[in-house]
Write a protein that holds these residues in place. Structure first.
Motif, mmCIF file in Angstrom:
data_model
loop_
_atom_site.group_PDB
_atom_site.id
_atom_site.type_symbol
_atom_site.label_atom_id
_atom_site.label_comp_id
_atom_site.label_asym_id
_atom_site.label_seq_id
_atom_site.Cartn_x
_atom_site.Cartn_y
_atom_site.Cartn_z
ATOM 1 N N ALA A 1 0.844 -1.193 0.000
ATOM 2 C CA ALA A 1 0.000 0.000 0.000
ATOM 3 C C ALA A 1 0.878 1.240 0.000
ATOM 4 C CB ALA A 1 -0.925 0.011 1.220
ATOM 5 N N CYS B 1 -2.760 5.459 4.877
ATOM 6 C CA CYS B 1 -2.769 4.694 3.626
ATOM 7 C C CYS B 1 -3.611 5.442 2.599
ATOM 8 C CB CYS B 1 -3.330 3.301 3.853
ATOM 9 S SG CYS B 1 -2.338 2.301 4.959
ATOM 10 N N THR C 1 -5.421 5.181 -0.792
ATOM 11 C CA THR C 1 -5.918 4.061 -1.591
ATOM 12 C C THR C 1 -6.731 4.505 -2.793
ATOM 13 O OG1 THR C 1 -7.813 3.924 -0.079
ATOM 14 C CG2 THR C 1 -5.935 2.487 0.376
ATOM 15 N N ARG D 1 -2.565 -6.032 -1.657
ATOM 16 C CA ARG D 1 -2.578 -4.967 -0.660
ATOM 17 C C ARG D 1 -3.269 -5.442 0.615
ATOM 18 N NH1 ARG D 1 -4.857 0.596 -2.928
ATOM 19 N NH2 ARG D 1 -6.730 -0.704 -2.995
ATOM 20 N N GLY E 1 -10.753 0.049 -1.056
ATOM 21 C CA GLY E 1 -9.831 1.178 -0.997
ATOM 22 C C GLY E 1 -10.480 2.473 -1.442
#
Length: 750
Positions: free
Chosen positions: A452, A472, A474, A629, A653
């Motif tokens: 990620a 993170c 995404t 991921r 995500g």
């Protein structure tokens, strides 16, 4: 681990590509100890950095090692289930504990009585539920009674002034302990320590009559203190004088060398400096007595004056200005007995009470009254221990649901309307917001294994300890995500923090980013090359200008020789350039010829194929990484032990990270008053030229494929057949005419 009962059937659900056990019923909780740990999503978690009350986590952490493991969680579930009518209530996560939810078993009955007592103490005797905050407010619960079963007796526990004074004396001499309400009191151990000190001190005072050895009465202690302060230096002084009497040649060395005084003089002078204090008390001479006032070491002048006042004058007679070695020995001998007696002092902690108060306490009955208070407090211990159990059950009733759904499974993490306990808040950065922010102590070396894109940020807020988060990203792209960028982080309480990106773990964010990545790299490469060439050209131009300026300002520098022929261009270089240009032209011609042979519907397919050939490799790599991921390595950097592969696929995500979008019904004006009009006209002209070129190309393709030749070649004329008549007869007629036609005339040979 025992095998699960045959009658219980587990239910599993699949979320994020991971099979997770469902916790829905009381039977699920009661049989949780029989579930294979390989099917748990997590095996341990920290007690810090989670969005669960740390008091609850501390209650579950039985060994106080800062981590919660499977056996500790199972023990907490088992303890709470034994005190509830329906253990499934633990899966509701209710904010308050209803009294009706507590069962009538022996464990629950005492706990229920304590819960009612808590509510009555808080002024809510008719309340039907108690919260964790109410049951944990010990200051309010125990304020009504100073005796609360914690073993601490404050002065307010009695109305007897003598006992209150005794408690205060104990606190003042051997120290006190704070009880559950925060008041300071004494315990049974402190009471025993205090009376032991009293007896030791009284016994020491009554040893051999102190008046026989106190040669100066009450001033004897001060005399001993003054003697002990100067003893080591006085012994040193008389020893040096004896050595000087033995050999006069040692006198200079015994008085220290001149170099030592030079070192002292080189620094800022202080009479109490260690360098000065290390010198002898006075000048060394054979048989010389120790002066009290004249010619003494300045660092010891005060100690010598005190010795004269407290010991020498009272014991040897007033008016003395010197002390011989014999008199020094006599002075030590007269005070030796008292000094020895002082060295054996016992019970010094209670000395400040004075002998009369010590004897009063030892001869009174206050200790028995204090012991009775301690016994009464111990009788209340079971009753008030149940109050602590009420607080424990209230915490479990409120928080166990969240912990179970972020430990046994990760249902909260994948839920559309709940947050996981490890999600610290929301980071706003680069026109997007991400909810997958984990509080971490430092960047983890295994974070890259998550596949990620992670931005580590330092978060600061006035009045709070700084913290570090791993965010993170995404969704979107990473074009403008770099170290040093600033954003705003909102924690779960809604407080805003200044966030600064400190490090990045670079991984693909989306397929769209991977599609444009080769072209962006090409543009950056071209920009870098152009910038380097421009910089090199600028440097060369600057160098030439400096050379010209130097020649113009410095006549000594010779100008270049005139008439030098220009440097010839190598023929081989010209030939090589010609070959390269021809090859490039041939390649472009071949491409143009190939494109010209395509039909209109084939041309877009070729363009799409070329684009895919360029972008497909990076898209394939991104797709593989996005499939892998997972959040596990990120959480393990915060102390978790993740057992399952908690994946973050593309749809999930996209929910965790939101990009900027106009709200529904919003109106937008596209006219920009600061738009570059010239650039806009150039773009329009470019598109017009491109469309015209495409139209001409399509027309050329149509002409070529319809006529069998290129559109720029002349079309041959054709004769139209006469209208009417039979086609077969016309063909036969044409064939007869050709046969009847005379042969072509041959040229005559000579």
């Amino acid at each position: 681990m025992t095998s699960p009962p045959a009658q219980h059937s587990w239910k599993f659900f699949r979320t994020g590509g991971l099979d997770q056990v469902a916790l829905e019923t009381a039977a699920d909780l009661l049989n949780l100890e029989h579930l294979d740990q390989k099917l748990w999503v997590a095996l341990s978690c920290p007690v810090k950095g989670l969005e669960i009350d740390e008091k609850t986590l501390a209650l579950i952490d039985a060994d106080n090692d800062g981590r919660i493991r499977v056996p500790e969680l199972l023990a907490a579930v088992k303890w709470a289930a034994a005190r509830l009518r329906d253990p499934a209530d633990l899966l509701k996560g209710a904010r308050v504990l209803p009294l009706a939810a507590i069962n009538e078993a022996p464990e629950g009955r005492a706990l229920l009585d304590s819960a009612r007592q808590i509510l009555a103490t808080l002024g809510r005797p008719d309340a039907a539920a108690v919260s964790a905050d109410e049951s944990g407010d010990t200051a309010a619960i125990f304020a009504a009674s100073p005796l609360n079963g914690d073993g601490v007796i404050p002065p307010e526990a009695t109305e007897d002034p003598a006992v209150q004074a005794l408690i205060k004396d104990i606190i003042a001499t051997v120290g006190g302990v704070r009880d559950r309400t925060g008041k300071e009191g004494v315990t049974a151990e402190k009471i025993d320590q205090f009376f032991t000190e009293l007896k030791s001190y009284a016994g020491w005072l009554e040893q051999s009559a102190a008046k026989d050895i106190a040669v100066l009465g009450e001033a004897t202690g001060a005399a001993v203190s003054a003697l002990k302060a100067i003893r080591a230096k006085a012994d040193d002084y008389f020893a040096r004088c004896r050595l000087a009497a033995f050999d006069a040649r040692a006198t200079a060395a015994l008085n220290r060398s001149e170099d030592e005084y030079l070192k002292v003089a080189a620094n800022d002078m202080k009479l109490t400096a260690e360098e000065v204090a290390g010198l002898p008390l006075a000048r060394i001479d054979a048989g010389r007595p120790l002066p009290f006032f004249d010619g003494v070491n300045p660092a010891w002048a005060g100690a010598l004056a005190k010795l004269h006042e407290a010991a020498a004058a009272p014991l040897l007679g007033p008016g003395r200005r010197f002390l011989t070695e014999q008199e020094w020995a006599t002075l030590n001998g007269k005070l030796a007995a008292y000094e020895t007696w002082l060295g054996g002092k016992a019970g010094s902690a209670v000395e400040k009470l004075g002998l009369p108060r010590v004897r009063e306490i030892l001869g009174g009955q206050t200790r028995e009254a204090l012991a009775a208070l301690v016994a009464r407090d111990q009788e209340l211990e079971p009753r008030y221990k149940a109050i602590s159990d009420v607080n424990r059950l209230a915490h479990y009733h409120r928080d166990l649901r969240a912990l179970l759904h972020n430990f046994v499974n990760f249902e909260d993490f994948y839920s559309p309307d709940r947050w996981a306990v490890f999600q610290a808040g929301t980071l706003y950065l680069d026109s997007r917001s991400t909810e997958l922010c984990v509080q971490v102590p430092a960047p983890s070396p295994i974070a890259a294994m998550s596949k990620a894109f992670i931005a580590y940020c330092d978060c600061k807020r006035a009045g709070s300890e700084p913290m570090k988060i791993a965010a993170c990203i995404t969704q979107g792209d990473s074009d403008y995500l770099f170290v040093g960028r600033n954003g705003v982080f909102y924690d779960r309480k809604g407080r805003d923090w200044d966030a600064t990106v400190t490090s990045i773990v670079d991984n693909p964010i989306s397929i769209r980013q991977a599609f444009w990545s080769p072209y962006k790299k090409l543009i950056r490469l071209i920009e870098d090359r152009v910038a380097k060439r421009a910089a090199a050209a600028d440097a060369a131009a600057s160098s030439k200008l400096e050379t010209v300026a130097d020649r113009a300002t410095d006549p000594a520098k010779a100008p270049p020789k005139p008439g030098e022929p220009p440097k010839k261009i190598d023929v081989g270089t010209v030939a090589a350039l010609g070959v390269a240009v021809g090859a490039i032209g041939g390649a472009l011609g071949a491409i143009a010829t190939g494109l010209a042979r395509l039909t209109p519907w084939q041309l877009p397919l070729v363009v799409v194929a070329v684009v895919l050939a360029i972008s497909l490799p990076s898209m394939a790599i991104a797709w593989l990484k996005l499939r892998q991921r997972t959040i596990g390595p990120i959480l393990e950097g915060n102390g978790w032990a993740i057992n399952g592969r908690v994946k973050i696929n593309v749809p999930f995500g996209a929910r965790l990270t939101q990009t900027a979008r106009l709200p529904p019904g919003a109106r937008r004006t596209i006219e920009d008053p600061y738009e570059d009009k010239a650039a806009k006209r150039r773009r329009r002209l470019f598109w017009v030229v491109l469309i015209v070129a495409l139209a001409v190309g399509i027309r050329a393709h149509n002409v070529y494929f319809n006529d069998g030749r290129y559109f720029w070649q002349k079309k041959p004329a054709t004769q139209e057949a006469p209208k009417g008549g039979d086609p077969k007869q016309e063909a036969a007629k044409e064939a007869g005419e050709k046969e009847a036609a005379p042969p072509a005339r041959q040229p005559r040979s000579e």
